[in-house]
Design a protein around this motif. Structure first.
Motif, PDB file in Angstrom:
ATOM      1  N   ARG A 165       0.846  -1.198   0.000  1.00  0.00           N
ATOM      2  CA  ARG A 165       0.000   0.000   0.000  1.00  0.00           C
ATOM      3  C   ARG A 165       0.877   1.241   0.000  1.00  0.00           C
ATOM      4  NH1 ARG A 165      -2.876  -0.073   5.838  1.00  0.00           N
ATOM      5  NH2 ARG A 165      -4.411   0.982   4.590  1.00  0.00           N
ATOM      6  N   ILE A 166       0.324   2.329  -0.470  1.00  0.00           N
ATOM      7  CA  ILE A 166       1.048   3.589  -0.534  1.00  0.00           C
ATOM      8  C   ILE A 166       1.403   4.063   0.879  1.00  0.00           C
ATOM      9  CG2 ILE A 166      -1.027   5.035  -0.527  1.00  0.00           C
ATOM     10  CD1 ILE A 166       0.434   6.799  -2.630  1.00  0.00           C
ATOM     11  N   HIS A 167       2.582   4.662   1.004  1.00  0.00           N
ATOM     12  CA  HIS A 167       3.060   5.197   2.279  1.00  0.00           C
ATOM     13  C   HIS A 167       3.530   6.637   2.064  1.00  0.00           C
ATOM     14  CE1 HIS A 167       3.141   1.022   3.494  1.00  0.00           C
ATOM     15  NE2 HIS A 167       3.585   1.336   4.702  1.00  0.00           N
ATOM     16  N   GLY A 168       3.414   7.413   3.112  1.00  0.00           N
ATOM     17  CA  GLY A 168       3.931   8.769   3.107  1.00  0.00           C
ATOM     18  C   GLY A 168       4.770   9.002   4.353  1.00  0.00           C
ATOM     19  N   LEU A 169       5.880   9.698   4.187  1.00  0.00           N
ATOM     20  CA  LEU A 169       6.747  10.036   5.301  1.00  0.00           C
ATOM     21  C   LEU A 169       6.652  11.543   5.521  1.00  0.00           C
ATOM     22  CD1 LEU A 169       8.837   8.975   7.346  1.00  0.00           C
ATOM     23  CD2 LEU A 169      10.607   9.458   5.620  1.00  0.00           C
ATOM     24  N   LEU A 170       6.105  11.924   6.669  1.00  0.00           N
ATOM     25  CA  LEU A 170       5.932  13.334   6.995  1.00  0.00           C
ATOM     26  C   LEU A 170       7.259  13.943   7.430  1.00  0.00           C
ATOM     27  CD1 LEU A 170       2.589  13.103   9.019  1.00  0.00           C
ATOM     28  CD2 LEU A 170       2.906  13.587   6.590  1.00  0.00           C
ATOM     29  N   PRO A 171       7.380  15.258   7.357  1.00  0.00           N
ATOM     30  CA  PRO A 171       8.633  15.916   7.748  1.00  0.00           C
ATOM     31  C   PRO A 171       9.086  15.588   9.176  1.00  0.00           C
ATOM     32  CG  PRO A 171       7.246  17.461   6.564  1.00  0.00           C
ATOM     33  CD  PRO A 171       6.423  16.216   6.798  1.00  0.00           C
ATOM     34  N   ASP A 172       8.143  15.289  10.063  1.00  0.00           N
ATOM     35  CA  ASP A 172       8.512  14.971  11.448  1.00  0.00           C
ATOM     36  C   ASP A 172       8.919  13.508  11.633  1.00  0.00           C
ATOM     37  OD1 ASP A 172       6.150  13.501  11.473  1.00  0.00           O
ATOM     38  OD2 ASP A 172       5.211  14.665  13.071  1.00  0.00           O
ATOM     39  N   GLY A 173       8.946  12.721  10.535  1.00  0.00           N
ATOM     40  CA  GLY A 173       9.358  11.327  10.600  1.00  0.00           C
ATOM     41  C   GLY A 173       8.220  10.338  10.757  1.00  0.00           C
ATOM     42  N   THR A 174       6.985  10.827  10.867  1.00  0.00           N
ATOM     43  CA  THR A 174       5.825   9.956  10.990  1.00  0.00           C
ATOM     44  C   THR A 174       5.540   9.287   9.652  1.00  0.00           C
ATOM     45  OG1 THR A 174       4.874  11.382  12.689  1.00  0.00           O
ATOM     46  CG2 THR A 174       3.367   9.864  11.580  1.00  0.00           C
ATOM     47  N   LEU A 175       5.356   7.971   9.680  1.00  0.00           N
ATOM     48  CA  LEU A 175       5.019   7.217   8.481  1.00  0.00           C
ATOM     49  C   LEU A 175       3.520   6.967   8.481  1.00  0.00           C
ATOM     50  CD1 LEU A 175       6.552   5.903   6.090  1.00  0.00           C
ATOM     51  CD2 LEU A 175       6.527   3.775   7.399  1.00  0.00           C
ATOM     52  N   ILE A 176       2.843   7.412   7.418  1.00  0.00           N
ATOM     53  CA  ILE A 176       1.406   7.198   7.288  1.00  0.00           C
ATOM     54  C   ILE A 176       1.159   6.325   6.065  1.00  0.00           C
ATOM     55  CG2 ILE A 176       0.700   9.266   8.541  1.00  0.00           C
ATOM     56  CD1 ILE A 176       0.332  10.718   5.920  1.00  0.00           C
ATOM     57  N   THR A 177       0.036   5.602   6.080  1.00  0.00           N
ATOM     58  CA  THR A 177      -0.198   4.636   5.019  1.00  0.00           C
ATOM     59  C   THR A 177      -1.595   4.750   4.423  1.00  0.00           C
ATOM     60  OG1 THR A 177      -1.050   2.935   6.514  1.00  0.00           O
ATOM     61  CG2 THR A 177       1.326   2.956   6.138  1.00  0.00           C
ATOM     62  N   GLY A 178      -1.738   4.140   3.259  1.00  0.00           N
ATOM     63  CA  GLY A 178      -3.036   3.985   2.622  1.00  0.00           C
ATOM     64  C   GLY A 178      -3.794   5.288   2.437  1.00  0.00           C
ATOM     65  N   LEU A 179      -5.062   5.239   2.810  1.00  0.00           N
ATOM     66  CA  LEU A 179      -5.937   6.386   2.634  1.00  0.00           C
ATOM     67  C   LEU A 179      -5.448   7.597   3.427  1.00  0.00           C
ATOM     68  CD1 LEU A 179      -8.449   7.470   1.275  1.00  0.00           C
ATOM     69  CD2 LEU A 179      -9.801   6.563   3.156  1.00  0.00           C
ATOM     70  N   ASP A 180      -4.823   7.375   4.573  1.00  0.00           N
ATOM     71  CA  ASP A 180      -4.277   8.489   5.347  1.00  0.00           C
ATOM     72  C   ASP A 180      -3.226   9.247   4.542  1.00  0.00           C
ATOM     73  OD1 ASP A 180      -5.853   7.909   7.560  1.00  0.00           O
ATOM     74  OD2 ASP A 180      -4.289   6.736   8.545  1.00  0.00           O
ATOM     75  N   ALA A 181      -2.369   8.521   3.848  1.00  0.00           N
ATOM     76  CA  ALA A 181      -1.328   9.156   3.037  1.00  0.00           C
ATOM     77  C   ALA A 181      -1.940   9.921   1.865  1.00  0.00           C
ATOM     78  CB  ALA A 181      -0.337   8.114   2.534  1.00  0.00           C
ATOM     79  N   VAL A 182      -2.894   9.301   1.202  1.00  0.00           N
ATOM     80  CA  VAL A 182      -3.543   9.947   0.055  1.00  0.00           C
ATOM     81  C   VAL A 182      -4.323  11.181   0.506  1.00  0.00           C
ATOM     82  CG1 VAL A 182      -5.260   9.635  -1.771  1.00  0.00           C
ATOM     83  CG2 VAL A 182      -3.642   7.803  -1.261  1.00  0.00           C
TER      84      VAL A 182
END
Length: 79
Positions: free
Chosen positions: A53-70
Motif C-alpha cells: 500500500r502507498i506510504h507517506g513520510l511526513l517531515p517529522d518522521g511519521t510514516l502514514i499509510t493507505g488512505l491516510d497518506a492519500v
C-alpha cells in the motif's frame, strides 16, 4: 512529504502524475520503490509493506499509510 509508490502499478503512476501537476510548491518528493537504488537509500523501510500500500513520510518522521497518506497529500496541496 515523501510519497513511496509502486512504479509498476498503472494506477499509482497515474496518481503520481496527477500529484506532480498539483504540486506547484515542490512540497512532495515522489519515490518509486521499484528503482534499484531504493533499498540502499531507505534501508529502514520494509519494501514489502510499501509494496502492499502507498506510504507517506511526513517531515517529522511519521510514516502514514493507505488512505491516510492519500488524504493528507490531497489536503496539503492546493486545488
Amino acid at each position: 512529504m515523501i510519497i513511496f509508490y509502486d512504479g509498476y502499478c498503472p494506477l499509482c503512476k497515474t496518481e503520481m502524475r496527477h500529484l506532480q501537476k498539483r504540486d506547484k510548491q515542490g512540497a512532495l518528493t515522489l519515490v518509486d520503490i521499484q528503482t534499484p537504488e531504493f533499498a540502499a537509500k531507505y534501508p529502514e523501510l520494509d519494501w514489502h509493506a510499501l509494496n502492499a500500500r502507498i506510504h507517506g513520510l511526513l517531515p517529522d518522521g511519521t510514516l502514514i499509510t493507505g488512505l491516510d497518506a492519500v488524504s493528507y497529500t490531497h489536503l496539503t496541496l492546493p486545488t
